[in-house]
Design an enzyme around this catalytic site. Sequence first.
Site, short mmCIF file in Angstrom:
data_model
loop_
_atom_site.label_atom_id
_atom_site.label_comp_id
_atom_site.label_asym_id
_atom_site.label_seq_id
_atom_site.Cartn_x
_atom_site.Cartn_y
_atom_site.Cartn_z
N ASP A 200 -20.48 5.43 20.89
CA ASP A 200 -21.23 6.25 21.86
C ASP A 200 -20.62 7.66 21.91
O ASP A 200 -19.80 7.97 22.76
CB ASP A 200 -21.18 5.57 23.24
CG ASP A 200 -22.01 6.31 24.27
OD1 ASP A 200 -22.81 7.19 23.88
OD2 ASP A 200 -21.85 6.02 25.47
N HIS A 359 19.98 -7.96 8.01
CA HIS A 359 21.03 -7.09 7.45
C HIS A 359 21.16 -5.84 8.30
O HIS A 359 20.16 -5.23 8.67
CB HIS A 359 20.67 -6.71 6.00
CG HIS A 359 21.56 -5.67 5.40
ND1 HIS A 359 21.13 -4.38 5.14
CD2 HIS A 359 22.86 -5.73 5.03
CE1 HIS A 359 22.13 -3.69 4.62
NE2 HIS A 359 23.18 -4.48 4.54
N GLU A 389 23.97 -9.32 11.97
CA GLU A 389 25.18 -8.68 11.45
C GLU A 389 25.72 -7.68 12.46
O GLU A 389 24.95 -6.93 13.07
CB GLU A 389 24.87 -7.99 10.12
CG GLU A 389 26.10 -7.42 9.45
CD GLU A 389 25.81 -6.87 8.07
OE1 GLU A 389 26.76 -6.48 7.38
OE2 GLU A 389 24.62 -6.81 7.68
N HIS A 404 27.16 1.80 11.03
CA HIS A 404 27.20 1.65 9.59
C HIS A 404 28.25 2.62 9.07
O HIS A 404 28.07 3.83 9.14
CB HIS A 404 25.84 1.96 8.97
CG HIS A 404 25.73 1.54 7.54
ND1 HIS A 404 24.83 2.08 6.66
CD2 HIS A 404 26.42 0.61 6.83
CE1 HIS A 404 24.96 1.51 5.48
NE2 HIS A 404 25.92 0.62 5.56
N ASP A 826 -9.83 -2.77 -2.38
CA ASP A 826 -11.04 -1.97 -2.57
C ASP A 826 -11.00 -1.43 -3.99
O ASP A 826 -10.10 -0.67 -4.36
CB ASP A 826 -11.09 -0.82 -1.56
CG ASP A 826 -12.27 0.11 -1.79
OD1 ASP A 826 -13.25 -0.33 -2.42
OD2 ASP A 826 -12.19 1.28 -1.35
#
Length: 972
Positions: A200, A359, A389, A404, A826
Amino acid sequence: PDSVERCMSAMQSGTQMVKLKAGSKGLVRLFYLDEHRSCIRWRPSRKSEKAKITIDSLYKVTEGRQSDIFHRHAENSFDPACCFTVYHGNHMESLDLVTSNPEEARTWVTGLQYLMAGISDEDSLAKRQRTHDQYPFKTNTLMHTHTYPYYTAYPAVPTLRLTSIVQSVERICIPHHHHHHRGCVLNSCRWMKQTFEEADKNGDGLLNMEEIYQLLHKMNVNLPRRKVKHMFQEADSDDQQGTLTFEEFSVFYKMMSLRRDLYLLLMGYSDRKDHLTADELANFLLNEQKMVNVTTEYCLDVIEKFELSEENKQKGILGIEGFTSFMRSPTCDVFNPEHHEVNQDMDQPLSSYYISSSHNTYLTGDQLLSHSKTDMYAWVLQAGCRCVEVDCWDGPDGEPMVQHGYTLTSKITFKSVIETIDKYAFISNQYPVILSIENHCSIQQQKKIAQHLREILGDKLDLGEALRRDSIQLPSPHSLQGKILIKGKRLPPYLSVDVEEGEVSDDDDSADEIDDNFKLKNSNVIRKHTLLKTLSLSAKPLTNPKTIPIPPIRLSLYPYLPSHCHSHSLSLFHSIPPHSVSLSLSLSLSLLILLLTSIPSLSFIHPSHFTFIAQPFPLLISSLIPLSFRLSGTPGNVLSFSETRAQQLVNHRAERFLCFNQRQLSRIYPSAYRIDSSNFNPQLYWNVGCQLVALNYQTEGRMMQLNRAKFMVNGGCGYALKPPPMCKGSFNPFSDDPLPAYPKKQLVLKIISGQQLPKPPDSMLGDRGEIIDPFVEVEIIGLPVDCCKEQTRVVDDNGFNPVWEENLSFTLHMAEVALVRFLVWDHDPIGRDFVGQRTVAFNSLMPGYRHVYLEGLTEASIFIHVSVHDIYGKVGTVHCRGKISFSFYIYIFITLSCQLYNSPKLIPSSFPVESTSPEPQLYHNALSRSPQGILGRLCMLHGICTTVNCFHCVWWSANGFRCISVCMLLYI
C-alpha cells in the site's frame, strides 16, 4: 494489561532522551515507537528513514549504568534510575539512553521487554523481512517462521531471553496441542498484514491494480495480466470497485496461491473428491507419512484444528484449505519433531559423543580488532554449546583478564566471564559444560583464577561419584548433569606434597601457527626456557635407563592414575629435548583440573612420523604404567590440534585417529591464519570421531549451519551420540566401502515444488529485480564416499510456485553421520545466485510428503517426498543417472530363473556394477513402491536402482528372453 498499553502509548508519543556515544557529550533526541510497534525511531537524524532499530533485532535491555559507554561517562552524575541500555544488531551494538526522570526510563524498559517477550510468545521471533545477506540466519531469530513456528537450536545473534523462548518452543512444537494451530494462524495473518501494508504505497488502506502488479513482481509471481485481472475482479466484492481492502486481498491471495500439487495429492487419497474423510486421512498418514498409532480420534482432532469451514468440521472432513494448512504445519515438516528434545542415550562415556564447541568464545567479530564481551558466553551456552574457551592473561589490580593475546581485541575481566557462565550454563539444558582454560597468567593471578572458580561455581565443580579412580572410561553426560568441567594443564603427580607451584609444558595446545614476528609483543605471560618438558611416552625404553629418586606422589589428586603406581624409582625413557618452553603453574589452579587434562599435541603426535601413543603422564613415571595402558592413554587426557595438524592426521592416520577418539577426547580449533574468524569444515573431523570441533560462533555461514544441523538431531543439547562403528572397532572412513557388512541406505528425494521463493538477498535491484529462475540442489555431507550433489532442472520466471517433479537418488554408506543440505539457487546466464538453504541431519529426516522451510526466510519453502530404503551387500556406482549395465541384465536373468524354477541361489553375495554404467534416474513407479516385487527385492538387496521400465523388457524379448520379459512386466 492496561499498564502495558499505557507504556505503548507513551512510547509511541515519544520521549526526549540523551543518547550517549563514545567520545562525545551526548545528543538530545526524541525517541518513539512506530505505529506498528515494530521498531524504535528517533529524530532529528541524518539517516532520516534509516534511523531505526527493529524490535526483531533487540538482544536485551538492561537498567542502570552497566554498559561500557556509561563507564566511560563516569564523570557525569547520571541518576542510575534514569539510565538504560538497549543491545541490538548482529554485533550487539549498544544504545545508551538517559531520561529526564525514572518513570520514563521504567516505561521504556517495561515496554521493550514486553515487545520482546510478545514476539517470542506470539510468533517465535518471526522475521518480518527477508534475509539481508547470503547467510540467512544472521538475524535475531531463535525460531524460523513460515506459516508456522519452526524451532532451531541456535539463535544466530546472542539473546538472553532464550529461557522463555525455549519454554514457548516446547509448547508450540508438540504437534497435538490446540495452541499450536493458533500460532500458525497468527503467523499467517501477521505476514499477510505486513505484505498488504508494504504494498500500500499511498497508505490509504487499499490496493489498486497497479499496486497488485508491483506486489506480484516483488513476490516473483509471473501470471498473465488477464488472469490477475480476473482474480482481482472476483475478490473485489464491495462497493469500491477497482481497489482491494485487506479482507479482499486475503481472498485474492488465497485464489492465487491454490496449491495444485496438494490438491492432486488430496484427490489421490479421497477417491477423486475435494475433501478427505477421517478414514482417508488416516490412510494417508499411515501409508505415505509413515506415522504410527494413527487413530480416528487423532484424525478428527486434525480436522478440528486445521479445517477452516465450520460445515466441513461438522461433517468431519478436511477440505483443500485445511489440508494445505495441515501440510504446512510442523507435523509435516521435514524435520522429525521428536528431535526437538533429547532423544539419544546419554549414559555413554563422553568420548562417545560429538560435543558442540566454541573457539575464542568471548570475541564478537574478527580475531584481531573485535570486541570481547561476556554476552557471547551467555549466547553460545543458551544456543546449546557445551565447550567454551577462556583465554586468561594478567590484568591490572591483580585481576586476570580474558582476551585474545598478541592482538588489539578488547579485554574483559575473568571474574565477569565466570559469573556469566555460572548464570547461563544450564538454562537450555543440564548437561555438563566444559571450560577450556588457556592459562597465560603469573602465579599470583593464577591463584586469583582458582579463587574465582571456587567461589563463583562452587558445587558445580564437585564431580563426586562421577569421578571413579580406577575407571577405564570417561563418565557419561547424564552422570555429570549440572557440572562444569575445567579443562587445562595440570601439575604432574610426582611433585612433593608441600609445593605450591611447578613447571608444566607451555607448548600451547592452541598454539599459533603464525610466526612470532607477526605477534604483538605486549603479553605479560611468564615463560621460561628449560631443558625439561612433559614428554611423550614410548613403548621402547632406552638401552641405558637411569633411576631417579622422586618425592611422594599425590595420587589422590589424579583419579585416572592407575592405583598400583606407588613406586619411588622411575625410569627415564627419553633423552631430554633442548630449548623447550615451560610455564609455572599454581597448585591451587591445578587442583581444579579433576577430569580433563590438556596435553600438548606436539608431544603426542609429530606430523613427520605420527607416533600414535597417548601422553597420559610425564616421563618420570612412565615405568609405573603398564604398556597396554600407555599405548591407549588415560581417558581424561584431551589433545588439541589446529585444523592444519589435524588434517595431516586425518589424511595419513585416519584409522588410528578414529581409534584414539573412541576412548579419549580431541579438540580441533581453527587455524591462526583465520583472522576474519572464518570456519573450517567440521565434517572432516567428525568423520574420524573428533568430539570437540571448535568453531567461531560469531561467524554465520555454511559451517555453522552444518554445526546446527549436527546437534539438532538430539534436541540441540550440545551432545550428539556418535554412530556405533565410531565407538567400537576400526574402519577407514576414506575407503570406497568403509564398512562392507554395515547396511547402507538409499535416500530417494522427489523435489516436487517451491513456494514463495524470494529474490536473491544480494540482488543489486532488490525486489525490483527480475523474477528468479530457481532450481534446487541437494548436497550430501558425510563420509567422503557419500559426499555428492544433485540438482533439478531450472524453472524459468517463477519464484512463487515453481514445479520440478524430479527424483534425486543417493546411496549412503554411513547415514548416521550424513547431513542433507537443500539449497535453492537462481539461475543466471553467467552463474547462479544464492536464494536460501536448510540443512538437516539424515537421521532427522521424516518420510513421506514434507515441506522444507528455508532458514531465515518468511514463507519460503520447497515441497518434497522422502523415502529411505536399506541396501545390503556391495554397492557399485552410485549417485548417478544413466543406463543399467549389461552385466546387471545378466544378473537379473540368472536370479529370476533361479527363483522361478526353485533352483538354489547360485548367485554371488555381491554383484559388480560397471563403473562406467551409472544408475538410471529413479522415477515414480509401482515397482519401486512394492516390496513384494522380485526385481525390487533383488535391486534393494544389492544396492542397485530399482527402476526398470518396459523398454528394458522389450530389449530382453528381442534377444530371446521372452519368458523373463513377461515376468518382469508383471512387476512393472
